[in-house]
Write an enzyme that holds these catalytic residues in place. Sequence first.
Site, short mmCIF file in Angstrom:
data_model
loop_
_atom_site.label_atom_id
_atom_site.label_comp_id
_atom_site.label_asym_id
_atom_site.label_seq_id
_atom_site.Cartn_x
_atom_site.Cartn_y
_atom_site.Cartn_z
N ASP A 41 -5.21 -2.82 -6.73
CA ASP A 41 -4.33 -2.64 -7.88
C ASP A 41 -3.84 -3.97 -8.44
O ASP A 41 -2.81 -4.03 -9.13
CB ASP A 41 -3.11 -1.79 -7.48
CG ASP A 41 -3.46 -0.33 -7.25
OD1 ASP A 41 -4.59 0.06 -7.54
OD2 ASP A 41 -2.58 0.41 -6.76
N ASP B 62 -4.48 -3.16 6.04
CA ASP B 62 -3.94 -4.10 5.07
C ASP B 62 -4.75 -5.38 5.12
O ASP B 62 -5.40 -5.69 6.14
CB ASP B 62 -2.46 -4.39 5.35
CG ASP B 62 -1.56 -3.22 4.95
OD1 ASP B 62 -2.03 -2.33 4.20
OD2 ASP B 62 -0.40 -3.20 5.39
N ASP C 110 -4.11 -8.50 5.47
CA ASP C 110 -3.79 -9.63 6.34
C ASP C 110 -4.02 -9.33 7.82
O ASP C 110 -3.47 -10.02 8.69
CB ASP C 110 -2.35 -10.11 6.12
CG ASP C 110 -1.37 -8.97 5.93
OD1 ASP C 110 -1.78 -7.80 6.02
OD2 ASP C 110 -0.18 -9.24 5.69
N ASP D 274 3.86 5.50 4.91
CA ASP D 274 3.29 5.71 6.23
C ASP D 274 4.22 6.55 7.11
O ASP D 274 3.78 7.51 7.75
CB ASP D 274 2.98 4.37 6.91
CG ASP D 274 4.11 3.35 6.74
OD1 ASP D 274 5.19 3.69 6.22
OD2 ASP D 274 3.90 2.18 7.14
#
Length: 481
Positions: free
Chosen positions: A91, A146, A148, A240
């Site tokens: 996004d 994610d 990272d 989550d």
Amino acid sequence: MLASVPALDHLITVGLIVLSALSLNLVVLAAARLLAGERRSVYARLDGADLPQVLVQVPLYNEGPLVRRILGAVAAFDWPRDRLRIQVLDDSTDGSCALSRQAVADLKRQGFRIELLHRTHRTAFKAGALAAGLKRCAAPYVAIFDADFIPPPDFLRRTLAVLEANPAVAYAQARWTHLNAPENLLTRIQARLLDAHFRVEQEARWRLGLFLPFNGTCGVWRRAAIDDAGGWQGDTLTEDLDLSVRARLRGWRAAFLIDLTVPGALPASVPAWRAQQFRWNKGFVQCALKLTPRVWRSSALSFRHKLMLTLEMAQPLAYLIGASCILLGLPYIAGAAVAGPTLAVAAVWASLVGVLGTVGFLLLGTTRENRSGAPLEIVAALFLSTGLLISNARAGLEALVGHRSEFVRTPKSTAPAAVAAKRRRYGMIEAAAGIGLLGFALLEQPAAVLYLTLVIGGLIAVGVMQLLDGRDLPKLARLRQ
């Protein structure tokens, strides 16, 4: 003549009792971690000829070159390519999508089934991106990472073995470790806090069979559980936690693989860490408001499970309650009122449980890798965590009054000048609050400084560190390569 103010006494006492209950929740979990027996997962033998289809989703927002690293890790999974689908849910608005497009094209040329989904309207934030991806794939299992984090090659084999062996398990969650923990004092403190969360809190919940939340990344969901629980929803900042609670209310369970570790990067600056903690704390309180009534109406949970789940979602309210108690306590410091005996006992008890319980919690979470420097880092963790008092109290208050805010991803790069200026302004507020509280106490009742040491020192430290740090994660760029 000084007099007690019963109404004020009662109000602060109630606040201190609630703070004590939230602190005792962590003490109970720490004790359970020590006393409860180990719980082992049941693993299925995965047949190479009949492995299930798996969808890997990588949600991104202005992550820059990190996309290439996470996709490299996904491409290295020990899983047949014909049973692996990869979705890059980008996004981004800063041009990062061009990097994602190139990385996706590279993997396509290598024979991977991978696609890029780029939304021009960030509806429902991360939850909306995950939901949009699910509409395009019907795989029975969904892994989420994610940008990272760097999952190991055997990640899918180990998590899917648990899910295949346990049909009632909605998701399998791995433990986080840390790529850049030694970088500076802040990253070492965060590593210690997260190690305590995973090695003490999560492990204790797993051993006791309590609700175990999904941590948003480094886990695999059973698609049937996502659909049964109502799918991803973007009305909180912790999608989550929201989905995992709803799944638990539908009777689904969770698995925690403490020996399966996934390294990830920690925010290396106070502004970035502060933004991350604000989002987490506000999201938890939003979930508490949304789901607590459903939890207590549930016939699937015992009283013990309902209580522990409520305390878990409400834990961030400790900042708002603590800030309120300090403000209401100013007349006592100024000598305009005197505390009654009940309030005095409650104040001492809440302080002891809060400080000693947290110290014990962090000590129990200490690993062989971070044993060195533990005393200093634990003391620093107490100060810096307390220094987030204003920010996290505002997060809780915004959630309570229904104020909506954008899902702010933890910054991974240098902040624009306007953002850096805004965060320096926050630093001025926190530093001024700490200095003002120190001056007020010294003028009115110097002995009170001892009781307020953590609050005063934490606010000043967090404020000054933000004022000195005009950039977000200035050193993390090395980890992006």
